[in-house]
Design a protein around this motif. Structure first.
Motif, PDB file in Angstrom:
ATOM      1  N   SER A  40      -0.614   9.650   5.891  1.00 33.61           N
ATOM      2  CA  SER A  40      -1.963   9.124   5.705  1.00 33.61           C
ATOM      3  C   SER A  40      -2.585   8.831   7.069  1.00 33.61           C
ATOM      4  O   SER A  40      -2.051   9.234   8.100  1.00 33.61           O
ATOM      5  CB  SER A  40      -1.906   7.856   4.853  1.00 33.61           C
ATOM      6  OG  SER A  40      -1.283   6.821   5.577  1.00 33.61           O
ATOM      7  N   HIS A  83       0.977   4.458  -2.641  1.00 35.78           N
ATOM      8  CA  HIS A  83       0.878   5.912  -2.457  1.00 35.78           C
ATOM      9  C   HIS A  83       1.999   6.635  -3.205  1.00 35.78           C
ATOM     10  O   HIS A  83       1.759   7.644  -3.871  1.00 35.78           O
ATOM     11  CB  HIS A  83       0.926   6.270  -0.969  1.00 35.78           C
ATOM     12  CG  HIS A  83      -0.429   6.221  -0.310  1.00 35.78           C
ATOM     13  ND1 HIS A  83      -1.479   7.011  -0.720  1.00 35.78           N
ATOM     14  CD2 HIS A  83      -0.898   5.470   0.721  1.00 35.78           C
ATOM     15  CE1 HIS A  83      -2.539   6.752   0.030  1.00 35.78           C
ATOM     16  NE2 HIS A  83      -2.229   5.816   0.907  1.00 35.78           N
ATOM     17  N   HIS A 124       0.812  -1.212   0.000  1.00 34.74           N
ATOM     18  CA  HIS A 124       0.000   0.000   0.000  1.00 34.74           C
ATOM     19  C   HIS A 124       0.854   1.276   0.000  1.00 34.74           C
ATOM     20  O   HIS A 124       0.501   2.269  -0.647  1.00 34.74           O
ATOM     21  CB  HIS A 124      -0.930  -0.026   1.219  1.00 34.74           C
ATOM     22  CG  HIS A 124      -1.895   1.098   1.264  1.00 34.74           C
ATOM     23  ND1 HIS A 124      -3.037   1.132   0.483  1.00 34.74           N
ATOM     24  CD2 HIS A 124      -1.904   2.256   1.969  1.00 34.74           C
ATOM     25  CE1 HIS A 124      -3.696   2.243   0.732  1.00 34.74           C
ATOM     26  NE2 HIS A 124      -3.035   2.958   1.624  1.00 34.74           N
ATOM     27  N   ASP A 157      -6.914   6.982  -0.635  1.00 32.57           N
ATOM     28  CA  ASP A 157      -6.787   5.636  -1.201  1.00 32.57           C
ATOM     29  C   ASP A 157      -7.569   5.458  -2.511  1.00 32.57           C
ATOM     30  O   ASP A 157      -8.723   5.888  -2.615  1.00 32.57           O
ATOM     31  CB  ASP A 157      -7.272   4.604  -0.173  1.00 32.57           C
ATOM     32  CG  ASP A 157      -6.312   4.527   1.010  1.00 32.57           C
ATOM     33  OD1 ASP A 157      -5.202   5.077   0.913  1.00 32.57           O
ATOM     34  OD2 ASP A 157      -6.688   3.910   2.021  1.00 32.57           O
TER      35      ASP A 157
HETATM   36 ZN    ZN Z   1      -3.545   4.918   2.144  1.00 36.34          ZN
END
Ligand code: ZN
Ligand code: KG4
Length: 329
Positions: free
Chosen positions: A146, A125, A121, A299
Motif C-alpha cells: 500500500s 487489508h 489497518h 482503503d
Molecule cells: Zn491502506
C-alpha cells in the motif's frame, strides 16, 4: 423498504476507516456480505501538494464522516438501530485522521450502547480477502502493498498473521507516488503510472530491482535511478517509457519476493492486498494470486468491518478511553 438487520436476524457491522485520505464507511453482515461500501476520496484536495497533507485530511474527515456513514446506512437500507457493533481503524495511519474516525465510532456506538471493535489497518487489508461471495481459504501467503506498507505475511488464521518481510525504506505505493511526482503525473501516482505504462515500453530503461537479504524489500534505489534519468533526458517525450520501465522494476521486486516467500513457507495460495494490488501489471505478472476487486484494494470501510469479525470487541462504555496509534504495532 426492507431493513436487512430487522426481522431477518442478520447482524450488521458498521465499519469506519479514516487512516489516510479516504473517508469510508461500510455495512457488512456477520457472514461477510457487503450491504454498502461508501468511500469519499479526498485525493483531489491533496493533488496540488503531490501528497497527503495531514491537517487537510483531518479537517475533511471531520466534514465527511457523518454524511458518509449516513449514505452507507441508507444504501444498506438500514438505520443505526439495525447495527450490532461498530468497527473502526485504530491505527496505523495519520494520527489526526485516525482520531476523527475513532471519535465518530465511539459516539455512534455509545449512543446505542453497542460494543466497539478497534481494528488494525493492516489486518483490515488482509480481511478484504474474507468478504463474500468467495472468501479465501486458509492458509495463504499474503503480499500487502500500500502507500504506507509493503509486507509479506504468512496467514494461518483469520485474526492474525506472521510478518516474513517488510520494506527497509519506502513502501511500494510510496515508490509509485514519488515516481509519479518525478514524471509530473498527478496524485495518487500509482493509478496514473499504471495507466501511462500501458502505452510505454517496459524494457526501455533497465531500472534496478533491489535484492536485499531475506524476504525484505527496498525501493529507494529504483526511485533514485528514476530521478537520475529524469535529469538527463526530456521527460515529456519519454514519459510513457519511463513509467512502464519504473513500474516493471517495482512489480518485479514484489513478484519475485512473493513467490520466494510462498516457496519458503510451502504455501500454495498467494494473495495480494492493499492499494498497489490494484496495479494491472502486478495482477498480470502474478496470475496465480488472489486479489480483491480494485475497490477493495484501496482503503475502504468494508475491510475494516470484515476484520472486526475476527477481532475482540470492547464492551460499552469501556472503549471511550481508547486511543489511536500512528505506527504499526
Ligand atoms: Zn491502506
Ligand atoms: O491501501 P491504500 O489505499 O492506502 C494505504 O493504506 O496506504 O494504498 C494507496 C496506495 C497509493 O500509494 C497509490 O499510489 C497506490 O496505492 N495505488 C496503486 C494503484 N492504485 C493505487 N499503485 C499501483 N497501481 C495502481 N493501479
Amino acid at each position: 423498504m426492507e431493513r436487512p438487520g430487522a426481522g431477518t436476524g442478520s447482524l450488521l457491522i458498521l465499519g469506519l476507516e479514516t487512516s489516510c485520505d479516504e473517508t469510508a464507511a461500510a455495512v457488512v453482515t456477520e457472514a461477510g456480505e457487503i450491504k454498502a461500501n461508501v468511500v469519499s476520496s479526498q485525493a483531489h484536495l491533496h493533488a496540488k501538494f503531490g501528497g497527503v497533507v495531514p491537517e487537510v485530511a483531518s479537517r475533511h474527515h471531520l466534514e465527511l464522516i457523518m454524511p458518509v456513514v449516513r449514505e452507507a446506512l441508507d444504501e444498506a437500507g438500514a438505520t443505526l438501530e439495525n447495527v450490532d457493533r461498530v468497527a473502526v481503524t485504530r491505527g496505523p495511519g495519520l494520527i489526526g485522521a485516525l482520531l476523527v474516525g475513532l471519535s465518530a465510532a465511539k459516539a455512534l456506538a455509545w449512543a446505542r450502547k453497542l460494543p466497539l471493535v478497534p481494528v488494525d489497518h493492516l489486518q483490515g487489508h488482509v480481511a478484504s480477502l474474507y468478504l463474500g461471495p468467495k472468501p479465501l481459504d486458509l492458509p495463504f501467503l499474503c503480499l500487502l502493498a500500500s502507500g504506507g506498507h509493503t509486507l509479506l505475511l504468512d496467514v494461518l488464521e483469520r485474526g492474525s498473521f506472521t510478518v516474513l518481510g517488510t520494506t527497509l525504506d519506502d513502501a511500494a505505493g510510496e515508490a509509485f507516488d514519488k515516481g509519479a511526482r518525478l514524471l509530473g503525473l498527478g496524485y495518487p501516482g500509482g493509478a496514473e503510472i499504471d495507466r501511462l505504462a500501458r502505452v510505454g515500453d517496459p524494457e526501455a530503461f533497465a531500472f534496478p530491482v533491489a535484492r536485499v537479504p531475506g524476504l525484505d524489500f527496498s525501493f529507494s534505489g529504483v526511485k533514485t535511478a528514476l530521478l537520475y534519468e529524469t535529469r538527463s533526458l526530456d521527460v515529456e517525450e519519454r514519459k510513457a517509457d519511463l513509467a512502464a520501465s519504473y513500474q516493471r522494476a517495482i512489480v518485479r521486486a514484489l513478484v519475485e519476493r512473493a513467490r520466494e516467500a510462498a516457496e519458503k513457507t510451502g504455501r500454495d495460495r498467494i494473495a495480494v492486498v492493499g492499494g498497489v494490488a490494484a496495479n494491472s501489471e502486478l495482477r498480470a505478472a502474478l496470475p496465480e494470486a488472489v486479489a480483491p476487486p480494485p475497490e477493495l484494494c484501496t482503503d475502504n470501510g468494508a475491510m475494516i468491518a470484515s476484520a472486526a469479525r475476527y477481532s475482540v470487541a470492547v464492551p460499552y462504555p469501556r472503549y471511550l478511553g481508547l486511543d489511536a496509534y500512528a505506527q504499526a504495532i
